[in-house]
Motif scaffolding. Structure first.
Motif, PDB file in Angstrom:
ATOM      1  N   ASN A  17     -36.233  -0.422 110.185  1.00 16.18           N
ATOM      2  CA  ASN A  17     -35.412  -0.850 111.322  1.00 16.18           C
ATOM      3  C   ASN A  17     -35.909  -0.281 112.643  1.00 16.18           C
ATOM      4  N   PHE A  18     -36.177   1.027 112.665  1.00 19.01           N
ATOM      5  CA  PHE A  18     -36.656   1.638 113.903  1.00 19.01           C
ATOM      6  C   PHE A  18     -38.045   1.130 114.269  1.00 19.01           C
ATOM      7  N   VAL A  19     -38.914   1.015 113.265  1.00 12.61           N
ATOM      8  CA  VAL A  19     -40.270   0.529 113.527  1.00 12.61           C
ATOM      9  C   VAL A  19     -40.231  -0.896 114.077  1.00 12.61           C
ATOM     10  N   ASN A  20     -39.383  -1.739 113.482  1.00 13.71           N
ATOM     11  CA  ASN A  20     -39.284  -3.114 113.972  1.00 13.71           C
ATOM     12  C   ASN A  20     -38.771  -3.151 115.408  1.00 13.71           C
ATOM     13  N   HIS A  21     -37.856  -2.239 115.747  1.00 16.48           N
ATOM     14  CA  HIS A  21     -37.372  -2.183 117.132  1.00 16.48           C
ATOM     15  C   HIS A  21     -38.501  -1.788 118.085  1.00 16.48           C
ATOM     16  N   LEU A  22     -39.378  -0.909 117.631  1.00 15.77           N
ATOM     17  CA  LEU A  22     -40.531  -0.545 118.462  1.00 15.77           C
ATOM     18  C   LEU A  22     -41.467  -1.740 118.638  1.00 15.77           C
ATOM     19  N   TYR A  23     -41.581  -2.585 117.599  1.00 20.28           N
ATOM     20  CA  TYR A  23     -42.336  -3.835 117.770  1.00 20.28           C
ATOM     21  C   TYR A  23     -41.705  -4.681 118.876  1.00 20.28           C
ATOM     22  N   ILE A  60     -51.065  -3.728 114.141  1.00 17.91           N
ATOM     23  CA  ILE A  60     -49.909  -3.567 113.252  1.00 17.91           C
ATOM     24  C   ILE A  60     -50.342  -3.659 111.795  1.00 17.91           C
ATOM     25  N   GLN A  61     -51.194  -4.631 111.493  1.00 12.33           N
ATOM     26  CA  GLN A  61     -51.651  -4.817 110.113  1.00 12.33           C
ATOM     27  C   GLN A  61     -52.454  -3.620 109.623  1.00 12.33           C
TER      28      GLN A  61
END
Length: 254
Positions: free
Chosen positions: A169-175, A196-197
């Motif tokens: 969740n936090f990582v996706n928010h940073l995206y 990212i990959q």
């Protein structure tokens, strides 16, 4: 389990229904308070569906797959005592289930979206039950779906769920933040996809600590200060950047 009813029609219910049916488990019915959502899953899997509590069918296992805030309410809908009822939450205790039936937890650690096709055989499942016989039943069921099945109490399960919040969740928010900065500078988010990959690939093959790169790890204060200056007009992003930078620095300080 000879028969299963799923209560809920969100992302978890959608995928769990598919996973159970793909592994020849007998899902008899979908219940949801919004009929259209129940119909979507029911028709896609050729099983019955309803939004009426009075029409909930008798089954061996009831899986409450809804938001944490709705688990207790849904748990009151099941009118049978001699059945097993579980929820799928990582951060809600088994005691949130309020009926006189037998209770348990069937928690899959994954991010679920209806639009995504998933492999189910590598999703970790974390199980809990009041009765050892029910725990064995849940273990047998989960092993039909996945090769990664664990028994864990609420305290441990909540820690696992929290790691998922950090890692997903936090990582996706940073995206999202990175994408917003790209958009404001007329750059497509796609320019970040190789990075990212590769970041994801590295943590599969090495520890996150060893995989870390960047100015905070190097202690490159010149670059850090330039980034902070660029964020001066956005106090929220400035604070996030500083907190993450300080956290990384503390890990690698000698």
């Amino acid at each position: 389990m000879n028969s299963i009813v799923i209560l809920g029609a969100g992302n978890v219910a959608f995928h769990l229904t598919r996973a159970l049916i793909e592994n020849t488990l007998n899902v008899r019915q979908i219940f949801n308070r919004t009929l259209e959502k129940a119909r979507e899953i029911g028709e896609a899997n050729r099983i019955s569906y309803t939004d009426k509590i009075s029409e909930i069918e008798k089954a061996d296992l009831y899986i409450i797959a809804c938001a944490d805030s709705g688990i207790e309410e849904f748990s009151h809908y099941i009118p049978f005592d001699d059945v097993l009822v579980v929820h799928t939450s990582g951060s809600s205790p088994m005691s949130v289930l309020k009926g006189d039936y037998r209770k348990g937890v069937l928690y899959p650690l994954q991010t679920f979206s209806k639009e995504r096709t998933l492999r189910y055989d590598n999703i970790p499942f974390f199980l809990e039950a009041e009765d050892p016989n029910d725990l064995k039943r849940l273990n047998d069921l989960a092993n039909r779906i996945s090769n990664e099945v664990h028994q864990l109490d609420f305290a441990g399960r909540m820690q696992v769920h929290m790691t998922g919040v950090w890692a997903n969740n936090f990582v996706n928010h940073l995206y999202y933040i990175a994408g917003d900065i790209c958009e404001k500078n007329n750059l497509p988010f796609d320019v970040l996809l190789p990075l990212i990959q590769e970041t994801a690939n590295k943590v599969i093959e090495m520890s996150p600590k060893d995989a870390q790169t960047g100015p905070a790890k190097r202690g490159d204060q010149v670059i850090i200060n330039r980034h902070l200056e660029a964020l001066e007009d956005d106090s929220r992003l400035l604070q996030i950047y500083q907190i993450l930078t300080d956290s990384i620095k503390r890990v690698y300080e000698k």
